[in-house]
Design an enzyme around this catalytic site. Sequence first.
Site, short mmCIF file in Angstrom:
data_model
loop_
_atom_site.label_atom_id
_atom_site.label_comp_id
_atom_site.label_asym_id
_atom_site.label_seq_id
_atom_site.Cartn_x
_atom_site.Cartn_y
_atom_site.Cartn_z
N ASP A 346 0.84 -1.10 0.15
CA ASP A 346 -0.09 0.04 -0.05
C ASP A 346 0.75 1.35 -0.06
O ASP A 346 1.50 1.67 0.94
CB ASP A 346 -0.89 0.06 1.19
CG ASP A 346 -2.09 0.90 1.06
OD1 ASP A 346 -2.11 1.35 -0.31
OD2 ASP A 346 -3.16 0.99 2.08
N LYS A 395 -8.09 -1.80 3.26
CA LYS A 395 -7.51 -0.26 3.49
C LYS A 395 -7.51 0.14 5.07
O LYS A 395 -6.40 0.63 5.66
CB LYS A 395 -8.24 0.72 3.00
CG LYS A 395 -7.79 2.08 2.39
CD LYS A 395 -6.39 1.87 1.81
CE LYS A 395 -6.42 2.57 0.44
NZ LYS A 395 -5.20 2.46 -0.30
N LYS A 450 -8.15 14.07 -2.97
CA LYS A 450 -8.52 13.38 -1.68
C LYS A 450 -8.65 14.48 -0.69
O LYS A 450 -7.66 15.25 -0.48
CB LYS A 450 -7.60 12.27 -1.51
CG LYS A 450 -8.32 11.43 -0.39
CD LYS A 450 -7.71 9.99 -0.35
CE LYS A 450 -6.33 10.06 0.24
NZ LYS A 450 -5.96 8.55 0.15
N LYS A 528 2.54 2.01 3.41
CA LYS A 528 1.95 2.30 4.51
C LYS A 528 2.18 1.05 5.47
O LYS A 528 2.00 1.31 6.60
CB LYS A 528 0.34 2.13 4.21
CG LYS A 528 -0.26 3.70 4.12
CD LYS A 528 -1.60 3.65 4.13
CE LYS A 528 -2.45 3.57 2.93
NZ LYS A 528 -2.43 4.54 2.18
#
Length: 572
Positions: A346, A395, A450, A528
């Site tokens: 990620d 996520k 975003k 991530k």
Amino acid sequence: MSPTALNPIQGHHDSFSLPVANGNGHVKDESKVHATARRSPEGGLIKVESDSTKYEEEGIRAKFTDRGADVVKGADGKFSVKKTEKNYEFFTKSKVGKVGLMLVGLGGNNGTTVLATHLANKHQISWRTKDGLQQPNYIGSVVRASTVRLGIDPETGKDVHVPLSDMLPMVHPNDFVIGGWDISGVNMDKAMLRAKVLEWDLQRQLVPHMEGVKPLPSIYYPDFIAANQADRADNLIPGEDKQAHLDHIRNDIRKFKSDNDLDSVVVLWTANTERYADIIEGVNDTSDNLLKSIKDSHEEVSPSTIFAVASILEGVPFINGSPQNTCIPGCIELAEKHQSFIGGDDFKSGQTKVKSVLAEFLVNAGIKPLSISSYNHLGNNDGKNLSSQRQFRSKEISKSSVVDDMVAANHLLYKTAAELTAETGEVTKKGEHPDHIVVIKHVPAVGDSKRAIDEYYSELLMGGRNVMNIFNECEDSLLATPLIFDLAILAELLTRVTYKSLDQAEGEGAQEPKPLYSVLSLLSYMLKAPLVKPGTDVVNSLNRQRNALEGFLKACLGLENTGDILLNTRIW
Ligand code: NAD
């Protein structure tokens, strides 16, 4: 919109280019190129003058001492510390060669932006905005746009910084040969238009470069991505035989390599977030079981795992830029067996990156975060896919562990599991932890821009409270794209590094040079939920991740990562 409408002056490629690129993308006057896209001088920018660093015909050989400390807690609660030293030799092959970058999800927002950015830089295409002429660049890339403090100028005493990309021979992103797969068969010019990421005047000029590029057909198992993606799945490898799919992808990689006369290839997943795969004993827990499950077309084998396995078997690095658990235990074991490289998971582009810095700042400042609440909304196709619960859950998991190691490192602020157990009488495995929630909503109107809203609620001195709110608005794919270049550049570099221990006597028992360990945790800065060697701890602190990367690049040059003691400024 028709392609003609997109490119009203087809045939009149009126680029506002300043310097002119020749056929292979090299520009005659490098000084006019943006600093982040300039090429290193012939033979490299840095030369280490030391007996322990040798520049050989094939590469750089450097001796390095890894210094640490073994710390043992005695029965009295006191710590006994012993200094440790381990000696290594690193060898970095200097020939980079021609490198292919194959993206899974080529037609998505990230995929199209990667190709467009590469082409705009390669062909030096500038474009008009309301603010004036915009030059292409690689801003946001750690490799291309950040510098490393190499040492001090002995005359002036000032720090000397060099581009991180000049530390060792690395592929220039203009030189990648880019291709890949997508379940959507839309040609790349139209896919770029669909993504709505780049300025119109740039898109218009890129159309002639992108209209002939169509992603390769890919694997689609509808159970793994959101049902709302079904309408774009029109470019599929037929059948349901997962072994045949694996063979097909392996063949695509080999063909891409031979058709483009490549020395190496990196495969990177930037396709939709999948649901988590269940880890099932006998199915995907070992490499043999995983290969058998692929043969049997077992339902728990995801498309991304097929791509990872194909890459491992082809000996090319695979990186997972999405949050799902692509590299299940069987996959890691397979990579180990084949000494192939994998990395993930990620991309760490926005909110999580800020969080890993801010949480570390608070905890290291002795302030105690009590809760971290994160809200996101975004309007692109990624957001649409994540509006489905099982994909959102992937996520949520990858975003949630980001502060764990900083919290665990401070037992003064957060009680350990043992302390909680002793206090409450109930056995608990987890120490005290701030409350942490993550919410993601799809709001089509905001497109790729975003919004991330984070509240940090912390305890201060004498029971005081502090609330810090961050509103982070960012172009998602313009943050992720430079990370994709970084991951591919660094993964390729790490395939050229070998090491041996110098602590064994020459002759019998002396180590042969080995490649690095299969899981490339040195890529953690860009990810991530970093994949690490099983049984070792994940480091989430962005500072420590950056230090590890810098330190490793320096080690390959035989240099110490001296940090910030700056002793010359502290003593007489
Ligand atoms: P996107 O939806 O625009 O692109 C994904 C592409 O993958 C689509 O074109 C889709 O057709 C394709 N696809 C889906 N399944 C496929 C398969 N099996 N094989 C080949 N192609 C397939 O999404 P995006 O904005 O480009 O993001 C891509 C991924 O990166 C997402 O999983 C996202 O969560 C992750 N990510 C993005 C960011 C960021 O953009 N800042 C940050 C972290 C992670």
